[in-house]
Design an enzyme around this catalytic site. Structure first.
Site: not given
Length: 755
Positions: A107, A109
């Protein structure tokens, strides 16, 4: 030599000198410089890089005391030994408790590339070898993406919005409600095309009335020279109810729109007028809660009704206890104004994340399939409940109208992301992490999460491999080559190769790779997108992959004429029978019988003011955690950009002069912020650009516990990770979403002897 590549913060030109990345800059022009594009060398050559496969000493020796995570010594091992150990531990758990004992954590970016997406690769490996527990939802929009489908038929938060061109032409008032697009538009889920920022510049030049409703006078508020309405944290619903009450008693709400396009307004109206609870939600009542004067609230109501108004909701309003209520209330307010489906009017929940930029005539590239074997069961838990799951295996929990049970996680494999910065109540997460027998992390850097692992595998940065990405998240305005800049540093491997080698140990190498090399995958992905684009737009000109790759330039696409003037919900407004919403009634559900039947006390059947956590004499301030300007969550926190914001070597904390004065705090002081969850250090920034009674620390500061204080259940975080202080609670039983904003804290000047 110059090579072009891309990252979340846009297209980048990197200068190579004698085989070394010497400098970088943005490749596409923009009205505002994006400093995030200038630190590629810092990313590649950081002294924080994980250089070789590492195993925690106690773990390697068979010590089962998981409390040593984060404090133990590390032992370097060969890639073969590391991957053999990973395969052995995964096999061991599957044999003992089944695949539900493995959590495939990814999880955050991670790379924006379509091939080297570590989440897709991790899930693909797990799917082909027996499965694992995955997540549902996200930290960014967890409450909104569950409640809004019940209200207006879709999540809204990850969708195109009424076009900016429509707003620039038709809107009279633009409201940034808990949104700071000048910061958030510096990045995109793919690579930003920076066109959203260009539209902000056009909005600024338009002379339109712009209002920012926010506890902080944000970068966007300053840049746009907007009216700042400082609101108390977590009180957006009260303000909306005060506006709604003013609309009703002055007969300013659009009764015809409400009758034709919504259901449940009468019930909501009775609540707003106080007929159901003996508390009219007057402007005066709302003012006492939200801190905005009753006169201002009444003026907002009048002006919103008189003028074409676009309500641009941010995601901060739903990252709080009862977070479902604010977006629901915002939609209800927009419905009362009757401007939904009109050019330049209504609401949007995604303008700060590139919504509103016209969509181009390209076909989106699809990455590698994360679930190639559809026969393998899928197990999921809400992402914000990972610590609760680890601490309470088999515990029942409610989610979106159903009851589920947590799995019994024995092994965590995390690839991409930094939960020891991202997740709330970091000290609780540290205790939860200790429940797993094994923690494996693929990582480029020694992040706080990597330090809390048993096995760490060194991963390449996106600049040490080849990939492709698009720009703009929704606009799809470019295809960018993500060319390898330098050879993999130290002993780093890319995630594709790591999982391919693990799949080989499980006898699934052929299925994982499908016999393709990195460049063969990229060529196939590109050619599939090229064929789709040509089928949709016969006049489009896209070279073959070999030519595109050799040219090493972004490929630009043109906006479609339809998307340039597109108005969200225009079809629904024109004919709600032919274009119904995906709700049970086909209309906007201001009152939802579906929600009512769930019987959740913390999520009633219509937007409701449910209160906020109380302040006390011991904890008299509220903490908010906005997005930082000079990094992406915790990414780039180790680069030279830190020099632009760090205070006395710490993360900054914004404090109103009044709050600083009564505590004897001066600008630049190192301060200690604490509550029942933990304690952190930060550097004081005293500013009138934050409402009194509230302090702000930017999310993404790396967790750095004082190991001399580890006998303390809540050791001091020396750097300043605000999630040490936030609460690890679900926003409600409906979404179980993250709810960090507005937690009570106290702050004091730091004296070292006070550890």
């Amino acid at each position: 030599m110059k090579i072009n590549t891309a990252a979340h913060w846009g297209a980048i030109e990197v200068e190579i000198q004698q085989g070394v990345a010497a400098s970088s800059k943005g490749l596409l022009s923009s009205v505002i410089e994006n400093e995030l594009q200038t630190v590629v060398p810092d990313q590649i050559y950081s002294d924080r890089r994980v250089k070789a496969p590492m195993v925690r000493k106690g773990f390697l020796e068979g010590n089962v005391d998981t409390r040593l995570r984060g404090q133990d010594d590390w032992v370097q091992v060969s890639w073969k030994d590391a991957l053999d150990l990973v395969h052995h531990k995964i096999t061991q758990v599957r044999q003992a408790v089944g695949s539900q004992g493995i959590f495939a954590g990814s999880y955050g970016w991670y790379s924006c590339g379509v091939l080297h997406s570590c989440r897709s690769l991790l899930l693909r490996y797990m799917n082909l070898t027996g499965g694992a527990v995955d997540i549902v939802g996200d930290y960014s929009t967890g409450a909104a993406q569950v409640i809004l489908p019940h209200v207006i038929g879709s999540s809204q938060v990850y969708e195109p919005q009424t076009s900016w061109e429509s707003i620039l032409t038709h809107s009279d008032i633009v409201v940034l409600w808990g949104a700071n697009p000048l910061t958030t538009l510096r990045v995109a889920w793919v690579a930003t095309d920076q066109k959203g920022i260009d539209y902000l510049a056009k909005l600024k030049a338009s002379g339109k009335r712009i209002i920012c409703i926010d506890p902080i006078r944000s970068e966007s508020c300053d840049y746009l020279q907007a009216e700042w309405l400082p609101i108390n944290p977590n009180t957006d619903v009260a303000l909306i109810l005060g506006i709604a009450h003013t609309l009703i008693i002055n007969d300013l709400h659009d009764k015809a729109f409400l009758a034709k396009y919504t259901v449940g307004f009468d019930t909501f109206c009775a609540y707003v007028l106080g007929e159901t609870d003996n508390q009219p939600k007057t402007a005066e009542w709302a003012s006492q809660i939200c801190g905005i004067s009753a006169k201002q609230i009444a003026t907002l109501a009048t002006h919103f009704a008189q003028y074409r108004t676009m309500l641009m909701g941010g995601w901060a309003m739903q990252r709080q206890p009862f977070g479902e209520q604010a977006p629901w209330a915002l939609v209800s307010l927009a419905a009362m104004l009757g401007q939904i489906g009109l050019a330049g009017g209504g609401f949007g929940m995604n303008y700060h994340c590139n919504g509103g930029v016209p969509v181009c005539n390209a076909a989106a590239m699809k990455g590698i399939n994360a679930y190639p074997d559809p026969t393998v069961p899928k197990w999921q838990i809400p992402v914000a409940r990972i610590a609760d799951c680890l601490l309470n295996p088999h515990k029942p929990y409610s989610f979106n109208g159903k009851t589920h049970h947590y799995p019994n996680i024995q092994l965590i494999y995390w690839a991409g992301g930094n939960p020891f910065v991202h997740h709330q109540d970091t000290n609780r997460l540290r205790q939860a992490w200790q429940q797993a027998q094994t923690v494996i992390v693929n990582e480029c850097y020694w992040t706080p999460t990597a330090k809390m692992a048993d096995i760490v595998l060194p991963a390449t940065t996106s600049f040490e491999r080849n990939d492709l990405t698009m720009s703009g998240s929704y606009s799809q305005s470019h295809i960018f080559p993500m060319k390898q800049i330098v050879e993999p540093q130290f002993e780093a491997k890319n995630d594709y190769d790591i999982f391919a080698e693990l799949a080989q140990r499980a006898g699934r190498f052929a299925e994982f790779t499908e016999g393709k090399t990195e460049m063969e995958w990229l060529a196939e992905i590109y050619h599939t997108a090229r064929q789709q684009a040509v089928n949709k737009h016969p006049n489009i000109a896209m070279p073959d992959f070999a030519t595109f790759w050799q040219q090493n330039q972004p490929m630009a696409f043109m906006p479609t004429e339809e998307s340039t003037t597109w108005v969200k919900f225009a079809d629904f407004r024109q004919n709600p029978t032919a274009y119904p919403l995906a709700t049970p009634s086909g209309k906007i559900e201001i009152c939802s019988e579906t929600i009512a039947n769930m019987q959740y006390l913390n999520c009633p059947k219509h937007p409701t003011w449910l209160g906020k956590s109380p302040l006390t004499a011991e904890l008299p301030l509220r903490l908010i955690t906005p997005h930082p300007y000079f990094r992406l969550h915790s990414q780039l926190a180790y680069t030279r950009l830190r020099e632009k914001y760090a205070v006395n070597g710490r993360e900054p904390i914004l404090i109103h002069p009044h709050d600083a004065k009564v505590r004897g705090i001066q600008a630049g002081d190192i301060v200690r912020i604490a509550n029942q969850n933990g304690q952190v250090l930060a550097g004081a920034v005293i500013t009138i650009n934050i409402i009194a009674g509230t302090v702000a620390m930017y999310e993404g500061g790396w967790y750095d516990p004082d190991f001399n204080d580890m006998q303390n259940e809540n050791p001091l975080c020396l750097n300043g990770n605000p999630n040490v202080l936030t609460a690890d609670i679900g926003s409600s039983h409906l979404s179980q979403a993250t709810a960090p904003n507005g937690c009570p804290v106290e702050i004091e000047r730091y004296v070292a002897s006070k550890k």
